[in-house]
Design a protein around this motif. Sequence first.
Motif, PDB file in Angstrom:
ATOM      1  N   THR A  39      40.330  31.302  55.522  1.00 43.99           N
ATOM      2  CA  THR A  39      40.422  29.933  55.389  1.00 43.99           C
ATOM      3  C   THR A  39      41.151  29.611  54.115  1.00 43.99           C
ATOM      4  OG1 THR A  39      38.283  29.821  56.688  1.00 43.99           O
ATOM      5  CG2 THR A  39      38.853  27.744  55.298  1.00 43.99           C
ATOM      6  N   LEU A  40      40.899  30.202  53.199  1.00 47.80           N
ATOM      7  CA  LEU A  40      41.285  29.763  51.771  1.00 47.80           C
ATOM      8  C   LEU A  40      42.850  30.096  52.044  1.00 47.80           C
ATOM      9  CD1 LEU A  40      39.014  31.527  49.455  1.00 47.80           C
ATOM     10  CD2 LEU A  40      39.287  29.093  49.638  1.00 47.80           C
ATOM     11  N   ILE A  41      43.212  31.038  52.545  1.00 47.88           N
ATOM     12  CA  ILE A  41      44.712  31.464  52.642  1.00 47.88           C
ATOM     13  C   ILE A  41      45.490  30.373  53.517  1.00 47.88           C
ATOM     14  CG2 ILE A  41      46.335  33.035  53.880  1.00 47.88           C
ATOM     15  CD1 ILE A  41      44.393  35.245  52.956  1.00 47.88           C
ATOM     16  N   LYS A  42      44.598  30.135  54.575  1.00 47.66           N
ATOM     17  CA  LYS A  42      45.347  28.914  55.702  1.00 47.66           C
ATOM     18  C   LYS A  42      45.562  27.720  54.848  1.00 47.66           C
ATOM     19  CE  LYS A  42      43.789  26.249  59.694  1.00 47.66           C
ATOM     20  NZ  LYS A  42      42.685  25.988  60.482  1.00 47.66           N
ATOM     21  N   ASN A  43      44.661  27.377  53.820  1.00 43.31           N
ATOM     22  CA  ASN A  43      44.688  26.060  53.126  1.00 43.31           C
ATOM     23  C   ASN A  43      45.458  26.080  51.916  1.00 43.31           C
ATOM     24  OD1 ASN A  43      43.246  24.351  55.068  1.00 43.31           O
ATOM     25  ND2 ASN A  43      41.257  25.595  54.475  1.00 43.31           N
ATOM     26  N   GLY A  44      45.814  27.310  51.659  1.00 40.39           N
ATOM     27  CA  GLY A  44      46.768  27.490  50.544  1.00 40.39           C
ATOM     28  C   GLY A  44      45.941  27.167  49.199  1.00 40.39           C
ATOM     29  N   ILE A  45      44.815  27.850  49.059  1.00 46.11           N
ATOM     30  CA  ILE A  45      43.907  27.966  47.967  1.00 46.11           C
ATOM     31  C   ILE A  45      43.825  29.487  47.524  1.00 46.11           C
ATOM     32  CG2 ILE A  45      41.539  27.611  47.217  1.00 46.11           C
ATOM     33  CD1 ILE A  45      41.404  25.451  49.462  1.00 46.11           C
ATOM     34  N   SER A  46      44.301  29.511  46.165  1.00 41.75           N
ATOM     35  CA  SER A  46      44.090  30.768  45.674  1.00 41.75           C
ATOM     36  C   SER A  46      42.785  30.618  44.811  1.00 41.75           C
ATOM     37  CB  SER A  46      45.384  30.958  44.537  1.00 41.75           C
ATOM     38  OG  SER A  46      45.188  30.183  43.422  1.00 41.75           O
ATOM     39  N   VAL A  47      42.333  32.039  44.828  1.00 41.63           N
ATOM     40  CA  VAL A  47      40.794  32.324  44.080  1.00 41.63           C
ATOM     41  C   VAL A  47      41.126  33.412  43.176  1.00 41.63           C
ATOM     42  CG1 VAL A  47      40.061  34.023  45.646  1.00 41.63           C
ATOM     43  CG2 VAL A  47      38.785  32.671  44.552  1.00 41.63           C
ATOM     44  N   ASP A  48      40.437  32.766  42.086  1.00 46.55           N
ATOM     45  CA  ASP A  48      40.120  33.909  41.075  1.00 46.55           C
ATOM     46  C   ASP A  48      38.768  33.826  40.323  1.00 46.55           C
ATOM     47  OD1 ASP A  48      40.075  31.620  39.363  1.00 46.55           O
ATOM     48  OD2 ASP A  48      41.706  32.187  38.105  1.00 46.55           O
ATOM     49  N   PHE A  49      38.176  34.939  39.821  1.00 45.12           N
ATOM     50  CA  PHE A  49      37.006  34.940  39.404  1.00 45.12           C
ATOM     51  C   PHE A  49      36.765  34.894  37.672  1.00 45.12           C
ATOM     52  CE2 PHE A  49      36.302  35.809  43.712  1.00 45.12           C
ATOM     53  CZ  PHE A  49      35.018  35.818  43.913  1.00 45.12           C
ATOM     54  N   ILE A  50      36.055  34.443  37.101  1.00 46.27           N
ATOM     55  CA  ILE A  50      36.006  34.514  35.790  1.00 46.27           C
ATOM     56  C   ILE A  50      34.507  34.966  35.234  1.00 46.27           C
ATOM     57  CG2 ILE A  50      37.575  32.535  35.072  1.00 46.27           C
ATOM     58  CD1 ILE A  50      35.349  30.713  34.580  1.00 46.27           C
ATOM     59  N   GLY A  51      34.501  35.672  34.279  1.00 46.22           N
ATOM     60  CA  GLY A  51      33.228  36.332  33.893  1.00 46.22           C
ATOM     61  C   GLY A  51      33.188  37.859  33.532  1.00 46.22           C
ATOM     62  N   ARG A  52      32.181  38.390  33.236  1.00 43.78           N
ATOM     63  CA  ARG A  52      32.289  39.921  32.965  1.00 43.78           C
ATOM     64  C   ARG A  52      32.355  40.674  34.207  1.00 43.78           C
ATOM     65  NH1 ARG A  52      28.571  41.231  27.465  1.00 43.78           N
ATOM     66  NH2 ARG A  52      29.888  40.286  26.070  1.00 43.78           N
ATOM     67  N   LEU A  53      33.306  40.564  34.964  1.00 50.60           N
ATOM     68  CA  LEU A  53      33.272  41.452  36.174  1.00 50.60           C
ATOM     69  C   LEU A  53      33.355  42.724  35.907  1.00 50.60           C
ATOM     70  CD1 LEU A  53      36.325  39.290  37.765  1.00 50.60           C
ATOM     71  CD2 LEU A  53      34.009  38.808  37.696  1.00 50.60           C
ATOM     72  N   HIS A  54      33.879  43.245  34.785  1.00 54.93           N
ATOM     73  CA  HIS A  54      33.559  44.918  34.830  1.00 54.93           C
ATOM     74  C   HIS A  54      32.208  45.206  34.497  1.00 54.93           C
ATOM     75  CE1 HIS A  54      33.082  42.895  30.486  1.00 54.93           C
ATOM     76  NE2 HIS A  54      32.297  44.255  30.456  1.00 54.93           N
TER      77      HIS A  54
END
Length: 188
Positions: A39-54
């Motif tokens: 759905t994100l791809i279809k709607n042209g929405i890019s996602v990223d994550f912030i925080g201590r992902l490591h």
Amino acid sequence: GIAHLTVYAFSRENWARDDREVARLFALLAETIERETATLIKNGISVDFIGRLHELPADAVERIERACAATANGATMKLHVAFNYGGRTEIVDAVRSILASGVAADAVDEQTISSALYTNGIPDPDLLIRTSGETRISNFLLWQLAYTELCFTATLWPDFRRREFLLALLEYQKRERRFGRVLSAMPS
């Protein structure tokens, strides 16, 4: 017309919850990524994550990286997901990064700090909507919220729908944003 949306999905403080609840939150992350990426791809929405992902389990990091890569070309909106995030931690990590880079103390200014935050390149929020009747910001975007308009609603997040969002936007539109300046002459 909203270019950036940041949601607080998992705070670093959430690790103190019951192990079953933490496991459920990670399962919810996996389910949501699987269900919503197309759905994100279809709607042209890019996602990223912030925080201590490591600090996350490897399978969670892999899912996050796949979702970010799959949506990378989205240009309609940027969805930023704060996961394993804490505002104080973000500031500590920024200071550590600045010190490690060798910047002299007297050369540190607001731009230096902003550039070292997880949100580097993301505009500061115009509006924060806090659900569930709480009237605190809960260690969320502490640096970035300096001139953000705050809207508090008793509606719980799972029940927050289009109507509640529109009400928050209407409230926001009534505000006079001054960013610390006086915009009109004060009556004497």
